[in-house]
Design a protein around this motif. Structure first.
Motif, PDB file in Angstrom:
ATOM      1  N   LYS A 192       0.833  -1.203   0.000  1.00 57.08           N
ATOM      2  CA  LYS A 192       0.000   0.000   0.000  1.00 57.08           C
ATOM      3  C   LYS A 192       0.871   1.257   0.000  1.00 57.08           C
ATOM      4  CE  LYS A 192      -3.933   2.140   2.218  1.00 57.08           C
ATOM      5  NZ  LYS A 192      -5.003   2.064   1.283  1.00 57.08           N
ATOM      6  N   ASP A 193       1.942   1.241   0.792  1.00 49.18           N
ATOM      7  CA  ASP A 193       2.838   2.396   0.898  1.00 49.18           C
ATOM      8  C   ASP A 193       4.144   2.073   0.162  1.00 49.18           C
ATOM      9  OD1 ASP A 193       4.401   4.558   1.601  1.00 49.18           O
ATOM     10  OD2 ASP A 193       3.916   4.464   3.736  1.00 49.18           O
ATOM     11  N   ILE A 194       4.121   2.269  -1.151  1.00 49.91           N
ATOM     12  CA  ILE A 194       5.283   1.935  -1.975  1.00 49.91           C
ATOM     13  C   ILE A 194       6.509   2.766  -1.604  1.00 49.91           C
ATOM     14  CG2 ILE A 194       6.188   2.094  -4.336  1.00 49.91           C
ATOM     15  CD1 ILE A 194       3.612   0.826  -5.292  1.00 49.91           C
ATOM     16  N   PRO A 195       6.394   4.086  -1.424  1.00 46.46           N
ATOM     17  CA  PRO A 195       7.603   4.842  -1.055  1.00 46.46           C
ATOM     18  C   PRO A 195       8.268   4.316   0.219  1.00 46.46           C
ATOM     19  CG  PRO A 195       5.902   6.340  -1.792  1.00 46.46           C
ATOM     20  CD  PRO A 195       5.259   4.986  -1.673  1.00 46.46           C
ATOM     21  N   ARG A 196       7.484   3.991   1.219  1.00 51.19           N
ATOM     22  CA  ARG A 196       8.059   3.456   2.456  1.00 51.19           C
ATOM     23  C   ARG A 196       8.744   2.118   2.188  1.00 51.19           C
ATOM     24  NH1 ARG A 196       7.715   4.783   7.486  1.00 51.19           N
ATOM     25  NH2 ARG A 196       5.885   6.110   7.181  1.00 51.19           N
ATOM     26  N   TYR A 197       8.071   1.235   1.456  1.00 51.65           N
ATOM     27  CA  TYR A 197       8.657  -0.071   1.164  1.00 51.65           C
ATOM     28  C   TYR A 197       9.998   0.080   0.437  1.00 51.65           C
ATOM     29  CZ  TYR A 197       9.532  -4.401  -1.362  1.00 51.65           C
ATOM     30  OH  TYR A 197      10.135  -5.506  -1.899  1.00 51.65           O
ATOM     31  N   VAL A 198      10.035   0.921  -0.584  1.00 54.06           N
ATOM     32  CA  VAL A 198      11.257   1.070  -1.373  1.00 54.06           C
ATOM     33  C   VAL A 198      12.351   1.752  -0.563  1.00 54.06           C
ATOM     34  CG1 VAL A 198      12.275   2.125  -3.430  1.00 54.06           C
ATOM     35  CG2 VAL A 198      10.005   1.076  -3.556  1.00 54.06           C
ATOM     36  N   LEU A 199      12.014   2.859   0.049  1.00 55.09           N
ATOM     37  CA  LEU A 199      13.034   3.656   0.743  1.00 55.09           C
ATOM     38  C   LEU A 199      13.466   3.054   2.076  1.00 55.09           C
ATOM     39  CD1 LEU A 199      11.591   7.137  -0.209  1.00 55.09           C
ATOM     40  CD2 LEU A 199      13.699   6.085  -1.076  1.00 55.09           C
ATOM     41  N   ASP A 200      12.748   2.051   2.568  1.00 54.37           N
ATOM     42  CA  ASP A 200      13.187   1.346   3.780  1.00 54.37           C
ATOM     43  C   ASP A 200      14.317   0.357   3.503  1.00 54.37           C
ATOM     44  OD1 ASP A 200      11.666   2.648   5.661  1.00 54.37           O
ATOM     45  OD2 ASP A 200      10.168   1.050   5.882  1.00 54.37           O
ATOM     46  N   HIS A 201      14.609   0.101   2.227  1.00 53.10           N
ATOM     47  CA  HIS A 201      15.735  -0.779   1.899  1.00 53.10           C
ATOM     48  C   HIS A 201      17.046  -0.109   2.326  1.00 53.10           C
ATOM     49  CE1 HIS A 201      12.795  -2.940  -0.485  1.00 53.10           C
ATOM     50  NE2 HIS A 201      13.694  -3.878  -0.722  1.00 53.10           N
ATOM     51  N   ASP A 202      17.980  -0.929   2.769  1.00 51.89           N
ATOM     52  CA  ASP A 202      19.296  -0.405   3.144  1.00 51.89           C
ATOM     53  C   ASP A 202      20.022   0.100   1.904  1.00 51.89           C
ATOM     54  OD1 ASP A 202      18.967  -1.104   5.820  1.00 51.89           O
ATOM     55  OD2 ASP A 202      19.834  -3.105   5.515  1.00 51.89           O
ATOM     56  N   LEU A 203      21.009   0.942   2.123  1.00 52.30           N
ATOM     57  CA  LEU A 203      21.868   1.363   1.028  1.00 52.30           C
ATOM     58  C   LEU A 203      22.967   0.326   0.815  1.00 52.30           C
ATOM     59  CD1 LEU A 203      22.434   5.213   1.460  1.00 52.30           C
ATOM     60  CD2 LEU A 203      21.137   4.054  -0.308  1.00 52.30           C
ATOM     61  N   ALA A 204      23.230   0.014  -0.443  1.00 54.68           N
ATOM     62  CA  ALA A 204      24.320  -0.882  -0.798  1.00 54.68           C
ATOM     63  C   ALA A 204      25.490  -0.092  -1.374  1.00 54.68           C
ATOM     64  CB  ALA A 204      23.846  -1.919  -1.812  1.00 54.68           C
TER      65      ALA A 204
END
Length: 167
Positions: free
Chosen positions: A50-62
């Motif tokens: 439902k909250d795509i920005p949160r899902y995507v931006l919650d990924h760690d930085l590689a």
């Protein structure tokens, strides 16, 4: 990018605050994103979130933003969300009025996710001849049928090499 999402910005680590729209367009957000490989596929999870920005931006930085290519459909979904927020139109309506109609593209559809949002990362369907019109638009420096649809400077910048993609 995070400035558009105050709730996410408030808790984001400093290194993620540097992710720009340019980084998303270049597929160089730096986010640890796995797509198109067996096993983990972060893109498949986009269908349900439902909250795509949160899902995507919650990924760690590689990697540091802007330093390396990593195909990320989640970044494309965020770009679609930013367009909708910024224009007050759905991605489909915006694309229809600003791109497809001026180019004479009338037979297309954008598949929606279960929340009714156009799936910018994989849902656009159109005829091959209309895809050819988009390719021609790029070759003609943003012009279609004698009209400047996309600024020539943006086309030139988007086609300029930034870094090796290993693809």
């Amino acid at each position: 990018v995070l400035a558009a999402y105050p709730d996410l910005l408030a808790t984001a680590p400093a290194d993620k605050r540097g992710i720009t729209i340019h980084n998303l367009l270049d597929m160089a957000s730096g986010l640890a994103w796995h797509e198109g490989n067996a096993g983990i596929n972060d893109e498949l999870r986009l269908f349900w979130k439902k909250d795509i920005p949160r899902y995507v931006l919650d990924h760690d930085l590689a990697a540091a933003p802007g330093t390396s290519f990593n195909y990320n459909g989640g970044g494309t979904a965020i770009l679609a969300d930013l367009i909708a927020r910024g224009t007050g139109q759905s991605l489909s309506d915006y694309a229809r009025s600003r791109l497809f109609e001026p180019m004479g593209i009338r037979d297309w559809t954008w598949v929606e996710d279960l929340h009714g949002r156009p799936m910018a990362f994989n849902g656009l369907r159109m005829r091959p001849r209309d895809l050819l019109k988009i390719g021609r638009l790029v070759l003609d420096h943003g012009q279609s049928q004698g009209k400047q649809i996309i600024p020539a400077s943006w086309i030139a910048q988007s086609m300029a090499p930034e870094f090796a993609t290993d693809v």
